[in-house]
Write a protein that holds these residues in place. Structure first.
Motif, PDB file in Angstrom:
ATOM      1  N   THR A 215       0.821  -1.208   0.000  1.00 15.14           N
ATOM      2  CA  THR A 215       0.000   0.000   0.000  1.00 15.14           C
ATOM      3  C   THR A 215       0.856   1.259   0.000  1.00 15.14           C
ATOM      4  O   THR A 215       0.611   2.203  -0.774  1.00 15.14           O
ATOM      5  N   PHE A 216       1.859   1.292   0.855  1.00 14.16           N
ATOM      6  CA  PHE A 216       2.611   2.536   1.045  1.00 14.16           C
ATOM      7  C   PHE A 216       3.926   2.595   0.278  1.00 14.16           C
ATOM      8  O   PHE A 216       4.492   3.678   0.116  1.00 14.16           O
ATOM      9  N   TYR A 217       4.412   1.449  -0.184  1.00 15.13           N
ATOM     10  CA  TYR A 217       5.691   1.451  -0.902  1.00 15.13           C
ATOM     11  C   TYR A 217       5.582   0.795  -2.274  1.00 15.13           C
ATOM     12  O   TYR A 217       6.575   0.656  -2.972  1.00 15.13           O
ATOM     13  N   GLY A 218       4.373   0.389  -2.648  1.00 15.78           N
ATOM     14  CA  GLY A 218       4.166  -0.212  -3.956  1.00 15.78           C
ATOM     15  C   GLY A 218       4.028   0.833  -5.042  1.00 15.78           C
ATOM     16  O   GLY A 218       4.056   2.050  -4.782  1.00 15.78           O
ATOM     17  N   PRO A 219       3.869   0.403  -6.277  1.00 16.16           N
ATOM     18  CA  PRO A 219       3.853   1.342  -7.416  1.00 16.16           C
ATOM     19  C   PRO A 219       2.619   2.229  -7.484  1.00 16.16           C
ATOM     20  O   PRO A 219       2.670   3.294  -8.100  1.00 16.16           O
ATOM     21  N   LEU A 220       1.504   1.831  -6.875  1.00 18.79           N
ATOM     22  CA  LEU A 220       0.258   2.583  -7.017  1.00 18.79           C
ATOM     23  C   LEU A 220       0.089   3.689  -5.977  1.00 18.79           C
ATOM     24  O   LEU A 220      -0.583   4.691  -6.231  1.00 18.79           O
ATOM     25  N   GLY A 221       0.654   3.496  -4.791  1.00 15.53           N
ATOM     26  CA  GLY A 221       0.469   4.470  -3.725  1.00 15.53           C
ATOM     27  C   GLY A 221      -0.750   4.147  -2.890  1.00 15.53           C
ATOM     28  O   GLY A 221      -1.645   3.404  -3.318  1.00 15.53           O
ATOM     29  N   PRO A 222      -0.837   4.722  -1.689  1.00 18.02           N
ATOM     30  CA  PRO A 222      -1.918   4.370  -0.757  1.00 18.02           C
ATOM     31  C   PRO A 222      -3.310   4.750  -1.251  1.00 18.02           C
ATOM     32  O   PRO A 222      -4.260   3.994  -1.056  1.00 18.02           O
ATOM     33  N   ASP A 223      -3.471   5.917  -1.854  1.00 17.63           N
ATOM     34  CA  ASP A 223      -4.806   6.347  -2.278  1.00 17.63           C
ATOM     35  C   ASP A 223      -5.403   5.398  -3.306  1.00 17.63           C
ATOM     36  O   ASP A 223      -6.568   4.981  -3.198  1.00 17.63           O
ATOM     37  N   ALA A 224      -4.612   5.042  -4.314  1.00 21.26           N
ATOM     38  CA  ALA A 224      -5.111   4.155  -5.367  1.00 21.26           C
ATOM     39  C   ALA A 224      -5.344   2.748  -4.833  1.00 21.26           C
ATOM     40  O   ALA A 224      -6.343   2.104  -5.185  1.00 21.26           O
ATOM     41  N   THR A 225      -4.451   2.265  -3.989  1.00 16.94           N
ATOM     42  CA  THR A 225      -4.594   0.911  -3.455  1.00 16.94           C
ATOM     43  C   THR A 225      -5.832   0.789  -2.580  1.00 16.94           C
ATOM     44  O   THR A 225      -6.605  -0.173  -2.687  1.00 16.94           O
ATOM     45  N   ILE A 226      -6.052   1.778  -1.722  1.00 16.56           N
ATOM     46  CA  ILE A 226      -7.224   1.741  -0.840  1.00 16.56           C
ATOM     47  C   ILE A 226      -8.510   1.907  -1.639  1.00 16.56           C
ATOM     48  O   ILE A 226      -9.522   1.252  -1.362  1.00 16.56           O
ATOM     49  N   ALA A 227      -8.479   2.751  -2.653  1.00 16.09           N
ATOM     50  CA  ALA A 227      -9.668   2.907  -3.500  1.00 16.09           C
ATOM     51  C   ALA A 227      -9.960   1.633  -4.286  1.00 16.09           C
ATOM     52  O   ALA A 227     -11.122   1.295  -4.538  1.00 16.09           O
ATOM     53  N   GLY A 228      -8.903   0.920  -4.666  1.00 15.19           N
ATOM     54  CA  GLY A 228      -9.077  -0.272  -5.495  1.00 15.19           C
ATOM     55  C   GLY A 228      -9.415  -1.531  -4.734  1.00 15.19           C
ATOM     56  O   GLY A 228      -9.994  -2.465  -5.298  1.00 15.19           O
ATOM     57  N   LEU A 229      -9.065  -1.584  -3.440  1.00 14.01           N
ATOM     58  CA  LEU A 229      -9.269  -2.802  -2.657  1.00 14.01           C
ATOM     59  C   LEU A 229     -10.074  -2.583  -1.383  1.00 14.01           C
ATOM     60  O   LEU A 229     -10.471  -3.547  -0.719  1.00 14.01           O
ATOM     61  N   GLY A 230     -10.311  -1.322  -1.007  1.00  7.50           N
ATOM     62  CA  GLY A 230     -11.107  -1.044   0.173  1.00  7.50           C
ATOM     63  C   GLY A 230     -12.596  -1.213  -0.099  1.00  7.50           C
ATOM     64  O   GLY A 230     -13.035  -1.253  -1.259  1.00  7.50           O
ATOM     65  N   LEU A 231     -13.358  -1.316   0.971  1.00  6.70           N
ATOM     66  CA  LEU A 231     -14.819  -1.436   0.844  1.00  6.70           C
ATOM     67  C   LEU A 231     -15.454  -0.060   0.899  1.00  6.70           C
ATOM     68  O   LEU A 231     -15.334   0.652   1.899  1.00  6.70           O
TER      69      LEU A 231
ATOM     70  N   THR B  86     -14.512  -6.892  -2.229  1.00  2.41           N
ATOM     71  CA  THR B  86     -13.917  -5.874  -1.363  1.00  2.41           C
ATOM     72  C   THR B  86     -14.364  -6.040   0.090  1.00  2.41           C
ATOM     73  O   THR B  86     -13.744  -5.472   0.991  1.00  2.41           O
ATOM     74  N   LEU B  87     -15.424  -6.835   0.312  1.00  4.31           N
ATOM     75  CA  LEU B  87     -15.805  -7.179   1.683  1.00  4.31           C
ATOM     76  C   LEU B  87     -14.675  -7.918   2.387  1.00  4.31           C
ATOM     77  O   LEU B  87     -14.564  -7.874   3.622  1.00  4.31           O
ATOM     78  N   LEU B  88     -13.818  -8.593   1.611  1.00  7.39           N
ATOM     79  CA  LEU B  88     -12.699  -9.343   2.170  1.00  7.39           C
ATOM     80  C   LEU B  88     -11.357  -8.663   1.944  1.00  7.39           C
ATOM     81  O   LEU B  88     -10.512  -8.647   2.838  1.00  7.39           O
ATOM     82  N   THR B  89     -11.143  -8.103   0.765  1.00  3.22           N
ATOM     83  CA  THR B  89      -9.827  -7.526   0.479  1.00  3.22           C
ATOM     84  C   THR B  89      -9.495  -6.359   1.401  1.00  3.22           C
ATOM     85  O   THR B  89      -8.333  -6.135   1.749  1.00  3.22           O
ATOM     86  N   ASN B  90     -10.529  -5.633   1.841  1.00  2.00           N
ATOM     87  CA  ASN B  90     -10.273  -4.484   2.711  1.00  2.00           C
ATOM     88  C   ASN B  90      -9.688  -4.898   4.053  1.00  2.00           C
ATOM     89  O   ASN B  90      -9.028  -4.100   4.717  1.00  2.00           O
ATOM     90  N   VAL B  91      -9.924  -6.163   4.440  1.00  2.00           N
ATOM     91  CA  VAL B  91      -9.500  -6.639   5.754  1.00  2.00           C
ATOM     92  C   VAL B  91      -7.976  -6.624   5.888  1.00  2.00           C
ATOM     93  O   VAL B  91      -7.446  -6.499   6.992  1.00  2.00           O
ATOM     94  N   PHE B  92      -7.264  -6.720   4.785  1.00  2.00           N
ATOM     95  CA  PHE B  92      -5.801  -6.819   4.835  1.00  2.00           C
ATOM     96  C   PHE B  92      -5.108  -5.468   4.716  1.00  2.00           C
ATOM     97  O   PHE B  92      -3.881  -5.391   4.838  1.00  2.00           O
ATOM     98  N   LEU B  93      -5.879  -4.413   4.498  1.00  2.00           N
ATOM     99  CA  LEU B  93      -5.295  -3.085   4.313  1.00  2.00           C
ATOM    100  C   LEU B  93      -5.351  -2.276   5.605  1.00  2.00           C
ATOM    101  O   LEU B  93      -6.261  -2.449   6.412  1.00  2.00           O
ATOM    102  N   HIS B  94      -4.398  -1.375   5.778  1.00  2.00           N
ATOM    103  CA  HIS B  94      -4.375  -0.492   6.946  1.00  2.00           C
ATOM    104  C   HIS B  94      -3.894   0.887   6.521  1.00  2.00           C
ATOM    105  O   HIS B  94      -3.095   1.019   5.593  1.00  2.00           O
ATOM    106  N   VAL B  95      -4.385   1.902   7.221  1.00  2.00           N
ATOM    107  CA  VAL B  95      -4.111   3.274   6.795  1.00  2.00           C
ATOM    108  C   VAL B  95      -2.871   3.868   7.453  1.00  2.00           C
ATOM    109  O   VAL B  95      -2.444   4.947   7.078  1.00  2.00           O
ATOM    110  N   SER B  96      -2.307   3.198   8.432  1.00  4.57           N
ATOM    111  CA  SER B  96      -1.113   3.706   9.104  1.00  4.57           C
ATOM    112  C   SER B  96      -0.405   2.561   9.795  1.00  4.57           C
ATOM    113  O   SER B  96      -0.982   1.480  10.011  1.00  4.57           O
ATOM    114  N   LEU B  97       0.828   2.804  10.172  1.00  4.09           N
ATOM    115  CA  LEU B  97       1.588   1.783  10.888  1.00  4.09           C
ATOM    116  C   LEU B  97       0.963   1.507  12.250  1.00  4.09           C
ATOM    117  O   LEU B  97       0.904   0.352  12.691  1.00  4.09           O
TER     118      LEU B  97
END
Length: 235
Positions: A34-50, A73-84
């Protein structure tokens, strides 16, 4: 505030809580992506968040989003976090409580259990915040299910934790987790911080409480009584 630190309950049916470690690694890897990948946090959260409004079809994301079918996205969002801090808080709960819950049901069932709790938690949040366009992310729903299962399995085990503003106490699980649950309930119904998925926490907790009797190994009342006595014995 409640942060669990240690419970000291030994594993009975397995040597290594593989499922718990898989979830820890998956959430950690998702955070790095999310934070160090090629897409960045905003795009990753928009693409996989619920996003509730997207789930119910009242809002449509730009082309290319989400990255998976919307129901997933009911499941994919579970693995994402917005901060350390968000990640570490959830992983601490999973680390302390997850191994013993996994021990009670086995590796595969535990992973399914976690996903079911997380998915149900996401759905509860979406139903209550149906018009929201704010993405929901985080393992809190699945973790809440694990916490509920632990409470049912080991209600009298004494847990070391930090309470309120960091006060270290060793309390029975029913007091420690009860305190945590009251905080979640009060925040959901009376709190003003709508940026946290409080109802997802409650939904995950309910799912965990309902699922643990069905997914745990065969329950032996005599063995449970002996284990409880061993846990209460002075060490």
């Amino acid at each position: 505030m409640f942060l669990p630190l240690h419970d000291g309950v030994p594993l009975k049916n397995m040597k290594t809580p593989t499922g718990t470690r898989i979830l820890l690694l998956a959430c950690g890897a998702a955070y790095l992506l999310t934070f160090y990948g090629p897409l960045g946090p905003d795009a990753t959260i928009a693409g996989l968040g619920l996003i509730p409004s997207v789930l119910f079809g009242t809002e449509i994301l730009p082309e290319g989003y989400p990255f998976v079918p919307v129901p997933l996205t009911l499941l994919t969002n579970v693995f994402l976090h917005v901060s350390l801090f968000h990640l570490l808080g959830n992983m601490l709960f999973l680390w302390v409580f997850g191994d013993n819950v996994e021990d009670a049901m086995g590796h595969g069932r535990f992973l399914v259990f976690f996903l079911l709790c997380g998915g149900f938690a996401s759905l509860v949040h979406a139903l209550i915040e149906a018009d929201s366009h704010r993405p929901l992310v985080g393992a809190s729903g699945g973790v809440s299910g694990v916490v509920a299962a632990y409470l049912i399995l080991y209600p009298r085990v004494r847990i070391w934790g930090l309470f309120l503003k960091g006060i270290p106490l060793r309390l029975p699980a029913y007091w420690a987790i009860g305190f945590w649950f009251v905080l979640q309930f009060a925040s959901a119904f009376f709190g003003e911080d709508r940026g946290v998925g409080w109802f997802a926490h409650l939904g995950g907790f309910v799912a965990g409480a309902l699922l643990i009797p069905l997914m745990r190994h065969r329950y032996d009342p005599l063995l449970a009584r002996i284990e409880t006595q061993e846990m209460k014995a002075p060490r």
